[in-house]
Design a protein around this motif. Sequence first.
Motif, PDB file in Angstrom:
ATOM      1  N   LEU A  70      23.796 -76.721   2.818  1.00  0.00           N
ATOM      2  CA  LEU A  70      24.838 -77.479   2.064  1.00  0.00           C
ATOM      3  C   LEU A  70      25.209 -76.682   1.295  1.00  0.00           C
ATOM      4  CD1 LEU A  70      21.847 -79.970   1.282  1.00  0.00           C
ATOM      5  CD2 LEU A  70      23.608 -80.828   2.910  1.00  0.00           C
ATOM      6  N   LYS A  71      24.758 -75.386   0.856  1.00  0.00           N
ATOM      7  CA  LYS A  71      25.905 -74.972  -0.559  1.00  0.00           C
ATOM      8  C   LYS A  71      25.512 -75.637  -1.478  1.00  0.00           C
ATOM      9  CE  LYS A  71      28.376 -72.005   3.171  1.00  0.00           C
ATOM     10  NZ  LYS A  71      28.185 -72.992   4.443  1.00  0.00           N
ATOM     11  N   ARG A  72      24.251 -76.144  -2.067  1.00  0.00           N
ATOM     12  CA  ARG A  72      24.344 -77.361  -3.309  1.00  0.00           C
ATOM     13  C   ARG A  72      25.163 -78.030  -3.185  1.00  0.00           C
ATOM     14  NH1 ARG A  72      20.824 -75.465  -5.977  1.00  0.00           N
ATOM     15  NH2 ARG A  72      20.888 -76.155  -7.256  1.00  0.00           N
ATOM     16  N   LYS A  73      25.823 -78.979  -2.113  1.00  0.00           N
ATOM     17  CA  LYS A  73      26.201 -79.536  -2.045  1.00  0.00           C
ATOM     18  C   LYS A  73      25.436 -81.140  -1.872  1.00  0.00           C
ATOM     19  CE  LYS A  73      30.881 -77.386  -0.455  1.00  0.00           C
ATOM     20  NZ  LYS A  73      31.889 -77.536  -0.775  1.00  0.00           N
ATOM     21  N   PHE A  74      25.113 -81.508  -3.070  1.00  0.00           N
ATOM     22  CA  PHE A  74      24.150 -82.711  -2.597  1.00  0.00           C
ATOM     23  C   PHE A  74      24.327 -83.541  -2.597  1.00  0.00           C
ATOM     24  CE2 PHE A  74      21.800 -78.756  -4.965  1.00  0.00           C
ATOM     25  CZ  PHE A  74      20.767 -78.566  -3.141  1.00  0.00           C
ATOM     26  N   PRO A  79      23.705 -93.336   1.875  1.00  0.00           N
ATOM     27  CA  PRO A  79      22.761 -92.639   2.714  1.00  0.00           C
ATOM     28  C   PRO A  79      22.282 -91.769   3.687  1.00  0.00           C
ATOM     29  CG  PRO A  79      23.113 -95.260   1.875  1.00  0.00           C
ATOM     30  CD  PRO A  79      24.280 -94.894   2.610  1.00  0.00           C
ATOM     31  N   LEU A  80      21.271 -91.069   3.819  1.00  0.00           N
ATOM     32  CA  LEU A  80      20.933 -91.027   4.483  1.00  0.00           C
ATOM     33  C   LEU A  80      21.160 -89.593   6.270  1.00  0.00           C
ATOM     34  CD1 LEU A  80      18.652 -94.011   6.383  1.00  0.00           C
ATOM     35  CD2 LEU A  80      17.571 -92.020   4.495  1.00  0.00           C
ATOM     36  N   GLN A  81      22.239 -89.216   4.876  1.00  0.00           N
ATOM     37  CA  GLN A  81      23.231 -88.695   5.139  1.00  0.00           C
ATOM     38  C   GLN A  81      22.715 -86.825   4.941  1.00  0.00           C
ATOM     39  OE1 GLN A  81      27.008 -89.251   4.142  1.00  0.00           O
ATOM     40  NE2 GLN A  81      28.400 -89.523   6.085  1.00  0.00           N
ATOM     41  N   LYS A  82      22.048 -86.796   4.397  1.00  0.00           N
ATOM     42  CA  LYS A  82      22.117 -85.253   3.975  1.00  0.00           C
ATOM     43  C   LYS A  82      20.506 -84.880   3.693  1.00  0.00           C
ATOM     44  CE  LYS A  82      25.916 -82.950   2.088  1.00  0.00           C
ATOM     45  NZ  LYS A  82      26.802 -82.949   1.216  1.00  0.00           N
ATOM     46  N   LEU A  83      19.743 -85.382   3.822  1.00  0.00           N
ATOM     47  CA  LEU A  83      18.127 -84.915   3.753  1.00  0.00           C
ATOM     48  C   LEU A  83      17.859 -83.686   4.199  1.00  0.00           C
ATOM     49  CD1 LEU A  83      17.196 -87.915   7.114  1.00  0.00           C
ATOM     50  CD2 LEU A  83      17.317 -88.535   4.047  1.00  0.00           C
ATOM     51  N   VAL A  84      16.674 -83.365   2.714  1.00  0.00           N
ATOM     52  CA  VAL A  84      16.160 -81.906   2.162  1.00  0.00           C
ATOM     53  C   VAL A  84      15.031 -82.074   2.015  1.00  0.00           C
ATOM     54  CG1 VAL A  84      16.940 -80.099   1.152  1.00  0.00           C
ATOM     55  CG2 VAL A  84      18.914 -81.485   1.114  1.00  0.00           C
ATOM     56  N   THR A  85      14.493 -80.847   2.302  1.00  0.00           N
ATOM     57  CA  THR A  85      12.640 -80.630   2.603  1.00  0.00           C
ATOM     58  C   THR A  85      12.774 -79.609   2.225  1.00  0.00           C
ATOM     59  OG1 THR A  85      10.622 -81.970   2.781  1.00  0.00           O
ATOM     60  CG2 THR A  85      12.337 -80.605   4.977  1.00  0.00           C
ATOM     61  N   ASP A  86      11.465 -78.729   2.245  1.00  0.00           N
ATOM     62  CA  ASP A  86      10.773 -78.184   2.347  1.00  0.00           C
ATOM     63  C   ASP A  86       9.737 -77.280   2.620  1.00  0.00           C
ATOM     64  OD1 ASP A  86      10.439 -75.008   1.469  1.00  0.00           O
ATOM     65  OD2 ASP A  86       8.766 -75.970  -0.098  1.00  0.00           O
TER      66      ASP A  86
END
Length: 94
Positions: A70-74, A79-86
Motif C-alpha cells: 500500500l505504501k501508506r496510501k490507505f 469500498p472494499l478495494q483495500k483491506l488491511v489486517t495484521d
Amino acid sequence: MKLLKKVVQFCTQRKSRYGYRKITALLWIEGPINHKRIQPILQYKGLQCRVRMKKQKNTGQTAKPAEHLLKRKFHAKAPLQKLVTDITYLPFGN
C-alpha cells in the motif's frame, strides 16, 4: 514440629519437584492449612522446587518481512478495494 516433618517428607519423597502450592494442596487433604505457613518452612529448610526452563519450539522457518504494497496510501476510490489486517502472529513458509 509435626507439620515440619510432613513438609520435609513430601519434599524428599517427590525429589523437590513440588512447590509450596502443591504441597499445600496435599496437606489440605488432611486438614485446612494455608500456603503462607508452608512457604516459609520450605525456605527455611532450603527445599524450594527446581524450576525447569521452557523449551522454545523451532518452526524451521526464517522470519522475512512482507513487501509493503500500500505504501501508506490507505484511501480507496470504492469500498472494499483495500483491506488491511495484521497477521504477524501467523507462521508461514517461504
